[in-house]
Design a protein around this motif. Structure first.
Motif, short mmCIF file in Angstrom:
data_model
loop_
_atom_site.label_atom_id
_atom_site.label_comp_id
_atom_site.label_asym_id
_atom_site.label_seq_id
_atom_site.Cartn_x
_atom_site.Cartn_y
_atom_site.Cartn_z
N PRO A 191 40.19 12.49 -4.70
CA PRO A 191 41.28 13.21 -4.37
C PRO A 191 42.60 12.44 -4.36
CG PRO A 191 40.03 12.66 -2.42
CD PRO A 191 39.22 12.34 -3.61
N GLN A 192 42.37 10.99 -4.29
CA GLN A 192 43.62 10.27 -4.54
C GLN A 192 44.15 10.27 -5.92
OE1 GLN A 192 44.72 9.02 -1.61
NE2 GLN A 192 42.95 9.95 -0.70
N GLU A 193 43.30 10.75 -6.94
CA GLU A 193 44.29 10.83 -8.28
C GLU A 193 44.86 12.21 -8.52
OE1 GLU A 193 40.95 10.48 -10.86
OE2 GLU A 193 40.42 8.26 -10.57
N HIS A 194 44.68 13.17 -7.44
CA HIS A 194 45.15 14.40 -7.78
C HIS A 194 46.14 15.12 -6.76
CE1 HIS A 194 42.14 14.55 -11.08
NE2 HIS A 194 41.18 14.03 -10.28
N GLU A 195 45.71 14.49 -5.59
CA GLU A 195 46.56 15.38 -4.58
C GLU A 195 48.23 15.37 -4.50
OE1 GLU A 195 42.89 15.68 -1.18
OE2 GLU A 195 44.82 14.59 -0.67
N ASP A 196 48.55 14.19 -4.40
CA ASP A 196 50.15 14.16 -4.56
C ASP A 196 50.80 14.70 -5.91
OD1 ASP A 196 50.20 12.45 -2.23
OD2 ASP A 196 50.17 10.57 -3.25
N THR A 197 50.09 14.66 -7.03
CA THR A 197 50.47 15.18 -8.09
C THR A 197 50.49 16.70 -7.99
OG1 THR A 197 49.87 13.51 -9.69
CG2 THR A 197 50.31 15.59 -10.67
N VAL A 198 49.53 17.33 -7.30
CA VAL A 198 49.36 18.84 -7.26
C VAL A 198 50.52 19.19 -6.34
CG1 VAL A 198 47.80 20.52 -6.43
CG2 VAL A 198 46.95 18.88 -7.87
N TYR A 199 50.46 18.61 -5.21
CA TYR A 199 51.71 19.04 -4.20
C TYR A 199 52.90 19.10 -4.76
CZ TYR A 199 53.75 20.31 0.23
OH TYR A 199 54.35 21.21 1.22
N GLN A 200 53.40 17.96 -5.64
CA GLN A 200 54.64 17.86 -6.42
C GLN A 200 54.84 19.16 -7.30
OE1 GLN A 200 54.55 13.92 -7.87
NE2 GLN A 200 54.92 13.05 -6.07
N GLN A 201 53.64 19.40 -7.98
CA GLN A 201 53.93 20.58 -8.90
C GLN A 201 54.01 21.92 -8.16
OE1 GLN A 201 49.86 20.56 -10.70
NE2 GLN A 201 50.84 19.49 -12.67
N TRP A 202 53.30 22.12 -6.88
CA TRP A 202 53.55 23.21 -6.12
C TRP A 202 55.17 23.46 -5.75
CZ3 TRP A 202 48.66 21.94 -2.61
CH2 TRP A 202 47.52 22.36 -3.38
N GLU A 203 55.49 22.33 -5.14
CA GLU A 203 56.79 22.20 -4.30
C GLU A 203 57.85 22.31 -5.43
OE1 GLU A 203 59.16 19.60 -0.86
OE2 GLU A 203 57.27 18.61 -2.06
N SER A 204 57.76 21.88 -6.57
CA SER A 204 58.71 21.85 -7.63
C SER A 204 58.64 23.34 -8.30
CB SER A 204 58.53 20.90 -8.85
OG SER A 204 57.41 21.00 -9.28
N SER A 205 57.73 24.00 -8.33
CA SER A 205 57.53 25.27 -8.80
C SER A 205 58.59 26.36 -8.05
CB SER A 205 56.14 25.74 -8.82
OG SER A 205 55.67 26.23 -7.51
N GLY A 206 58.66 26.05 -6.95
CA GLY A 206 59.48 27.07 -5.80
C GLY A 206 58.65 27.99 -5.57
N PHE A 207 57.39 28.36 -5.68
CA PHE A 207 56.59 29.26 -5.17
C PHE A 207 56.18 29.28 -3.61
CE2 PHE A 207 55.02 29.68 -9.77
CZ PHE A 207 55.81 30.88 -10.04
N PHE A 208 56.65 28.35 -3.14
CA PHE A 208 56.56 28.21 -1.60
C PHE A 208 57.48 29.24 -1.02
CE2 PHE A 208 54.79 23.87 -1.18
CZ PHE A 208 53.61 24.11 -1.73
#
Length: 889
Positions: A17-34
């Motif tokens: 999980p350490q290889e993926h979690e921060d990157t994935v959350y940054q993708q979600w947040e930058s997408s604006g879909f929240f």
């Protein structure tokens, strides 16, 4: 396409999980879909879609998040991601609470520890700057922790209970309630903390068990009982129940003269009141209206005098005579000694146990006092929609009518008990941090408004407002109130409030009060109450016990998805959850299971198939080409989609997760993935796996998003994909006939059980004979491959079974597994005899232990574990006996 395939081939064998979690959350947040507005703008959500909204219960800016917060975030994120994927206009508003008393107390403690200074040494403005900096640092930590938990909050709408917009809402609410006469200033009994020098709300109290002396004192012709003789100097009323026949000769209002008391002779008046418990003590009591809430109520009902005995520093006043100026804890023994010297102590119970109230913020012992404070009148009548009502009635009707549902419903009884006995709410605090009371004084004039008066000479009330006053506005102040914003028009009432059952009254009820009064509508349609997270022994987590689990430490060790699942699966609304590291580790293993299924799909399926999204309609168009196994898995998938959706809609998140886990591991991985190695239907395998990722995403957002993008590319984001439609799945696959493959699953399972029972090595190829009707479908290739079978023989239903075989019946067929030459029956019988004897001896010893002194003396959780061991052993014995009896003679 080749680059994408190469990337998939490089995925690690185990999910890290350490290889993926921060990157994935940054993708979600930058997408604006929240942000639901972005979802509408980008066509993910229709502008006229139904809405789903909730506000994050704002964590206090006093430190870091604990497992209770992590549980809250996991449950709420499941709801949010589920509804976003279903196409709702989904809004989840984040925020933090200034937690006035708790935050100020913490900063004051740090200030004294580090600099040996008090807030008064700094002054109000300088001290508040210190508090605000502390709150900001804590806020930043909390936001980071929310992101680490994968919470898909709309950070563009983040709120703070002390920011400018919420400040305007608080002052607007206060002004309206003041103008309507709902808020008043008056002298009533409050929880007073002499140590912290402020009133304290009921929710900020802790009850601590204390062993104390209980004194039975002679009071004229009566005997009274008290654990606090230091409060008795002003007692001049003797109260008894009007139906108590022992005191029938005494009349209400009767004055009894010449009572010898602590500092001389006094007179006392008899008061008859039904509040007295006739079965406690002698059935009579004296009252101290200034220092006890029950006594204050009696005095109010009968218009009695109230006299202060203890000052606001916890010292006795001149009414105590020779004890004046003494601290109450120092004076008690001296007062008792004087009572003894006067022969007024009848007897003493040295083992009296009672609960004392302390301020949970600083642990100062609460001393009830009558003080002039600001209150919300919950019983004042006002007109609403042409009828007279009260705040209490509004709060009752919101739940009684079903407009606000409480989950689980058993908490409605607790809610009504609190509301039915509701007292006026003290909203003022004698601290510096918080919303200052919006009232100014000048020469006897009182001015209340959102903005201060323009003329000179006005002095603002020094008190601040109870934190719950601002957080009571949370569902609508976060949407822009008092302005009539589009957010307020669209997303209020919010869909659900998810919070702990321990603040059902302190926060949930106050939000209902505020919203019903200020907006004339409920704040939320449902309130989902989660329990406390406890350790494996059921104990509350605390630093002193050394059993605290830090959620971020667990995230780092096992991954956020594993932590989320451990907090959701096995948890039911309103019930406490037992959690240990072993449970979290088990869900890390499950996360890896899902990861490895994904790796299999990526490696076993051709790239053209797994790199496209496959719809229900596309699978439905090729039904003639489906095998029995394909139809079986699609039918099972249809039922899973339906069950999971029903459970989530009904707030049964644990059951939804359990259904999904069972399908993923026991149905898909253990069966269909293995069948795929034989039949190679890539289309169905990929479709089922993609559907699983959609289903799991609300629960396990990081690993599912990573796998989804590995399949389809980073331009596709799982968080905005459509959630599987239960109705469409049912209409497409619900009527599939699956009986023949169910038989195959049953037969292979039976073969595996027989191998296990007789300890037959996997390398040993067996022979089976199946007795059945000629037209019964048998999947020989699957049975041979998955059951490690050399050959399958077929006979009629009436044919004799082969000798030395183990038999199994399923539907309209019977299977016989040949054991001759494979199992040494004499050796097996001897082994079972020895194991049966060993288990019987263990059961006998454990039963004897549990029927003796051990069961009465050992801790409850230890006894429970031993009883569980006994039950397991008894089940094991039954299984061994059954195996023994089934051996061929």
């Amino acid at each position: 396409m080749r680059d994408r395939l190469d990337n998939m081939k490089e995925l690690s064998k185990a999910y890290n999980p350490q290889e993926h979690e921060d990157t994935v959350y940054q993708q979600w947040e930058s997408s604006g879909f929240f942000n639901p507005d972005t979802c509408i703008d980008k066509g993910v959500t229709q502008p006229d879609a139904p809405y789903f909204s909730l506000v994050l219960p704002p964590p206090n800016v006093t430190g870091t998040l604990h497992l209770g917060h992590a549980s809250m975030l996991a449950v709420e994120d499941i709801m949010v991601r589920y509804h976003r994927m279903r196409g709702y206009r989904t809004l989840w508003i984040p925020g933090t609470d200034h937690a006035a008393l708790a935050t100020q107390e913490k900063v004051e403690r740090l200030l004294w520890h580090d600099e040996k200074k008090t807030r008064h040494d700094l002054g109000r403005d300088a001290f508040l700057k210190r508090v605000e900096q502390f709150a900001q640092n804590s806020h930043d930590t909390i936001v980071n922790q929310c992101k680490k938990m994968g919470a898909s909050l709309d950070w563009s709408r983040e709120a703070y209970t002390l920011d400018n917009k919420r400040h305007e809402a608080v002052y607007t609410a206060f002004k309206k309630m003041f103008s309507d006469g709902i808020i008043y200033r008056g002298a009533r009994i409050v929880n007073w903390d002499p140590r912290f020098q402020t009133t304290v709300s009921d929710d900020e109290l802790e009850r601590k068990e204390e062993r104390a002396s209980f004194y039975y004192l002679k009071y004229g012709p009566f005997e009274i009982g008290t654990a606090r003789p230091e409060t008795k100097f002003g007692d001049k009323y003797i109260v008894m129940h009007p139906d108590d026949e022992r005191y029938a000769d005494y009349t209400h209002g009767q004055v009894i003269e010449n009572i010898e008391w602590i500092n001389g002779v006094i007179s006392a008046m008899v008061i008859k009141d039904e509040v007295v418990d006739m079965n406690f003590g002698t059935g009579v009591m004296t009252i101290t209206p200034w220092h006890d809430a029950t006594d204050f109520d009696i005095a109010q009902r009968h218009n009695l005098d109230k006299e202060q005995v203890i000052d606001y520093d916890g010292k006795l006043l001149p009414i105590a005579g020779e004890f004046s100026g003494m601290n109450i804890s120092d004076a008690r023994d001296k007062i008792v000694a004087k009572l003894r010297s006067k022969g007024l102590v009848a007897r003493v119970d040295e083992n009296y146990v009672h609960n004392i109230a302390v301020n949970s913020r600083g642990e100062g012992v609460i001393e009830p006092q009558i003080k002039e404070q600001w209150f919300v009148d919950v019983n004042k009548e006002f007109e609403r929609n042409g009828t007279k009502t009260t705040l209490k009635t509004l709060m009752q009707n919101a739940v009684r009518s079903g407009d606000v549902s409480v989950i689980p419903s058993r908490f409605e009884k607790i809610y009504f008990h609190w509301i039915d006995n509701l007292r006026d709410w003290c909203i003022s605090r004698q601290i510096w941090f918080g919303h200052r009371v919006p009232v100014w004084y000048r020469n006897g004039e009182v001015y209340c408004d959102v903005h201060p008066p323009e003329n000179d000479g006005w002095v603002q009330d020094p008190d601040t407002l109870d934190t719950w006053f601002s957080s009571g506005l949370w569902t609508f102040s976060t949407l822009g109130w008092p302005s009539d914003t589009p957010d307020l028009q669209t997303y209020h009432p919010t869909s659900v409030l998810e919070t702990g059952y321990d603040i059902l009254f302190f926060w949930v009820a106050r939000m209902i009060l505020m919203s019903m009064y200020l907006l004339d509508e409920i704040p939320f349609r449902a309130t989902y109450l989660h329990g406390l997270v406890r350790d494996e022994q059921g104990r509350k987590m605390s630093k002193s016990l050394g059993n605290v689990i830090n959620p971020l430490d667990m995230n780092a060790l096992y991954g956020t998805d594993a932590v989320r699942l451990s907090l959701v699966i096995g948890s039911t609304p309103g019930s406490d959850l037992r959690l240990g590291e072993e449970k979290i580790a088990s869900f890390r293993n499950f996360t890896n299971k899902l990861w490895n299924i994904g790796r299999y799909v990526m490696h076993a399926v051709d790239s053209e198939t797994f790199s496209q999204k496959i719809s229900v309609d596309e699978i439905g168009s090729v039904t003639d080409d489906l095998s029995d196994a394909d139809r079986w898995i699609l039918h099972k998938l249809s039922r899973t989609v339906s069950d999971v959706s029903l459970h989530i809609d009904a707030f049964r998140f644990s059951q939804a997760g359990e259904v999904l886990r069972d399908f993923t591991w026991n149905t898909f991985a253990d069966w269909y993935v293995e069948v795929h190695k034989i039949e190679k239907n890539d289309y169905v395998l990929t479709f089922v796996f993609q559907t699983l990722l959609r289903l799991w995403h609300p629960f396990m957002p990081f690993v599912t998003e990573t796998l989804w993008q590995s399949l389809l590319g980073t331009e596709h984001m799982l968080m905005t994909e459509q959630y599987p439609n239960a109705k469409k799945f049912h209409s497409s696959f619900g009527s599939f006939e699956t009986f023949s493959f169910e038989n195959t699953v049953a037969l292979v399972s039976a073969i595996r059980n027989i191998r296990s029972t007789y300890r037959i090595a996997p390398s040993e190829l067996l022979t089976v004979t199946i007795a059945t009707n000629p037209n019964t479908v048998i999947h020989n290739d699957i049975i041979c491959r998955l059951g490690r079978i050399a050959s399958v023989e077929r006979i009629g239903l009436n044919d004799s079974a082969p000798e030395n075989s183990a038999s199994f019946l399923s539907g309209d067929l019977k299977m016989h597994v040949h054991l001759s030459g494979v199992v040494d029956f004499d050796a097996e019988r001897s082994r079972l005899d020895k194991e049966i004897a060993s288990v019987e001896k263990y059961i006998s010893g454990l039963s004897s232990r549990l029927s003796g002194p051990f069961a009465q003396k050992a801790p409850a959780h230890v006894v429970a574990k031993e009883r569980e061991s006994l039950s397991d052993a008894q089940s094991r014995l039954s299984q061994l006996v059954s195996e023994h009896d089934s051996l061929p003679v």
